[in-house]
Scaffold this motif. Structure first.
Motif, short mmCIF file in Angstrom:
data_model
loop_
_atom_site.label_atom_id
_atom_site.label_comp_id
_atom_site.label_asym_id
_atom_site.label_seq_id
_atom_site.Cartn_x
_atom_site.Cartn_y
_atom_site.Cartn_z
N SER A 210 0.86 -1.19 0.00
CA SER A 210 0.00 0.00 0.00
C SER A 210 0.89 1.23 0.00
O SER A 210 1.89 1.27 0.72
CB SER A 210 -0.90 0.02 1.24
N LEU A 261 -6.24 -0.09 7.62
CA LEU A 261 -5.40 -0.89 8.53
C LEU A 261 -6.17 -2.06 9.15
O LEU A 261 -5.56 -2.97 9.71
CB LEU A 261 -4.83 0.01 9.64
N ALA A 264 -5.68 -7.04 7.60
CA ALA A 264 -4.36 -7.52 8.05
C ALA A 264 -3.45 -7.89 6.88
O ALA A 264 -2.24 -8.00 7.04
CB ALA A 264 -4.55 -8.73 8.95
N ARG A 266 -2.76 -6.00 4.51
CA ARG A 266 -1.99 -4.81 4.13
C ARG A 266 -0.78 -4.67 5.06
O ARG A 266 -0.80 -3.91 6.02
CB ARG A 266 -2.86 -3.56 4.24
N LYS A 267 0.24 -5.46 4.74
CA LYS A 267 1.40 -5.51 5.65
C LYS A 267 2.45 -4.46 5.30
O LYS A 267 3.13 -3.93 6.16
CB LYS A 267 2.05 -6.90 5.56
N ILE A 268 2.65 -4.24 4.01
CA ILE A 268 3.80 -3.43 3.58
C ILE A 268 3.30 -2.05 3.12
O ILE A 268 2.37 -1.97 2.30
CB ILE A 268 4.52 -4.09 2.37
N TRP A 269 3.93 -1.02 3.62
CA TRP A 269 3.50 0.34 3.30
C TRP A 269 4.67 1.21 2.85
O TRP A 269 5.75 1.14 3.44
CB TRP A 269 2.85 0.99 4.53
N LEU A 286 1.26 3.99 11.30
CA LEU A 286 1.69 2.72 10.68
C LEU A 286 2.63 1.96 11.62
O LEU A 286 2.54 0.74 11.75
CB LEU A 286 2.40 2.97 9.34
N ALA A 289 0.75 0.36 14.31
CA ALA A 289 -0.02 -0.79 13.81
C ALA A 289 0.89 -1.96 13.44
O ALA A 289 0.41 -2.98 12.93
CB ALA A 289 -0.87 -0.37 12.62
N ARG A 291 3.17 -2.31 11.08
CA ARG A 291 3.34 -2.59 9.65
C ARG A 291 4.82 -2.53 9.24
O ARG A 291 5.65 -1.97 9.97
CB ARG A 291 2.53 -1.61 8.81
N ILE A 293 7.42 -0.94 6.96
CA ILE A 293 7.32 0.39 6.34
C ILE A 293 8.60 0.78 5.61
O ILE A 293 9.71 0.62 6.13
CB ILE A 293 7.05 1.45 7.43
#
Ligand code: NPW
Ligand code: ADP
Ligand code: K
Length: 445
Positions: A210, A261, A264, A266-269, A286, A289, A291, A293
């Motif tokens: 994301s 968010l 689950a 959506r791990k990589i931002w 982030l 949460a 993630r 990143i």
């Protein structure tokens, strides 16, 4: 041969190998050969320093004389500027790995007088550990170094002063490396493996990325394009407001970050490109949460003077300006600064530039050497952030993902050629990556 040894590590390698005289003979012979392969015989002056670098110069002079060259050897503190200026070729054997302080103005004046100069090991005055110039270092046409290159051969300004870099084997056994355990490399495919794609994989198993989108959506879209072409199965542009994308296939979600968010998967931002003033707040969210990143651009600026705010990011990708804002001004040793930034944040630090450094919190570091200068074009850093995220999504460890992404980014730029635009890079990634991925063999599954 990807390892880079600092001058201190090279000293240990010499000591472990023992046979100093044989190594010096091989080193001097290698210098003479490299010169004879590139230059016609001419009046040659060797400037010989007080240590082994000078010793190599004496040996090189002997081999050149045997081949019929007219060679004069002068001790570094006995030579005159006039004779240096007269020489057709100057062999700089004043200081090598033993450089211990700035070169004096007298030595600088000698070196400055050379019309054409070949350096043994390093141009004298170049710090092999950092690439910095100590007082003065001449511009060489050719630098001949031995066994393994040094960080200073690949870090600017040193990289520019070496001219053509020739690395020669002098009989030092590679086995000494096991005891030295070097932690610095030239970046290249030998350092990492791109993950294979399973034939039964689906879009989520290839990784979900994301990209947060703010007031400059073009930057986030470039990151999306990098991520999509680098193999992420699902890439979402996370825009706060409804947004009409011109490119088909780019998924845009306009829900608030909190809603996104809740998924689950959506791990990589990617957090930062074109994100604007909300970048700091979103980065913190982030991180909270949990993630994975990639923090770039505005997310880095939001952490100015507060590197602790980056703790929890997997990879940070500052250019020199962003780096200075977060960690304080960069001085002569960018390699150590990148390592310190990685240690301080716990993230892999990608210090971008002509000689991008990738440093891991555990002390490993790679220096990239394949990027052409026309890669410096608006938006290319955004594409890089997307490529890194895509490789993280395919479960590469952070240091390897960052190294591979930086190398692919440079290789893609070379493939596109001068006149490159950031948006040209994603298009050529596929074929490049196909050559590096393990061959797809259905029988393996
Ligand atoms: N495996 C390999 O790669 C091999 C490498 N080999 C070769 O060995 C070289 C390293 O040799 P090295 O250790 O003797 O050091 P080198 O650079 O000659 O200088 C030391 C002398 O310089 C002096 N000095 C320093 N800075 C100074 C300054 N600013 N101004 C004035 N003086 C200064 C220093 O003085 P001191 O600091 O002790 O006062 C000392 O006397 C390496 O570069 C390669 O060419 C091969 O022979 C074999 C295999
Ligand atoms: N002289 C150069 N030679 C090769 N690559 C360069 C050079 N200068 C910059 N780059 C690369 O270009 C990219 C620029 O990224 P960045 O500064 O973030 O720009 P942007 O924010 O416009 O995307 C980085 O990958 C950097 O390593
Ligand atoms: K030298």
């Amino acid at each position: 041969m990807n390892e880079l040894l600092t001058p201190a590590e090279m000293g240990r390698a010499d000591a472990l190998a023992g046979n100093a005289q044989a190594l010096m003979d091989a080193a001097g012979r290698a210098v003479a050969r490299a010169i004879m392969q590139r230059y016609a015989p001419c009046s040659t002056l060797v400037l010989a320093g007080p240590g082994n670098n000078g010793g190599d110069g004496h040996v090189a002079a002997d081999y050149l004389r045997q081949a019929g060259w007219a060679v004069t050897v002068r001790a570094w503190n006995k030579a005159s500027v006039a004779e240096v200026a007269r020489a057709g070729l100057v062999i700089d054997a004043i200081f090598g790995a033993g450089l211990a302080r700035d070169v004096s103005p007298e030595v600088a004046a000698l070196l400055r007088a050379a019309k054409r100069l070949v350096a043994i090991d390093v141009p004298s005055g170049l710090d092999g550990a950092t690439g910095a110039v100590r007082g003065y270092a001449p511009q060489a046409e050719l630098t001949v170094t031995f066994f393994r290159a040094k960080p200073g051969h690949y870090l600017y300004p040193g990289r520019g002063l070496c001219g053509e870099l020739v690395l020669r084997d002098i009989g030092l056994p590679g086995s000494v490396l096991a005891q030295i355990n070097p932690q610095t490399w030239v970046n290249g495919p030998a350092l990492w493996h791109l993950p294979a794609r399973a034939p039964t994989g689906h879009k989520y198993s290839a990784g979900d990325v994301s990209v947060l989108c703010g007031n400059m959506p073009g930057a986030a879209r470039l990151a999306c394009a990098g991520a999509r072409r680098a193999g992420a199965g699902m890439v979402t542009l996370a825009a706060d407001a409804p947004f009409l994308p011109p490119e088909a296939g780019l998924i845009v979600r306009a829900e608030p970050l909190e809603v996104l968010l809740q998924d689950a998967r959506r791990k990589i931002w990617v957090c930062g490109p074109g994100l604007g003033p909300l970048a700091g707040h979103k980065l913190a969210r982030l991180i909270a949460a949990g993630r994975i990143i990639v923090a770039d651009a505005d997310a880095l600026t939001a952490c100015a003077g507060a590197p602790e705010k980056l703790r929890g990011a997997a990879v940070i990708t500052p250019h020199e300006g962003e780096f200075s804002r977060v960690f304080g001004s960069l001085r002569h040793d960018r390699l150590s600064a990148a390592r310190a930034a990685a240690r301080a944040t716990g993230a892999v630090a990608v210090l971008k530039g002509a000689d991008t450094i990738i440093a891991a919190p555990d002390g490993r570091a790679a220096i990239n050497a394949n990027a052409p200068p026309y890669l410096a074009s608006g938006g290319t850093g955004d594409v890089l952030a997307g490529i890194i995220a895509a490789l993280l999504a395919q479960e590469m460890p952070a240091f390897e993902a960052a190294c591979a992404a930086v190398w692919l980014h440079g290789a893609a730029a070379l493939k596109v050629g001068p006149g490159l635009l950031a948006e040209d890079i994603p298009a050529v990634l596929g074929p490049l990556m196909a050559r590096l991925r393990p061959p797809f063999n259905p029988a393996d599954y």
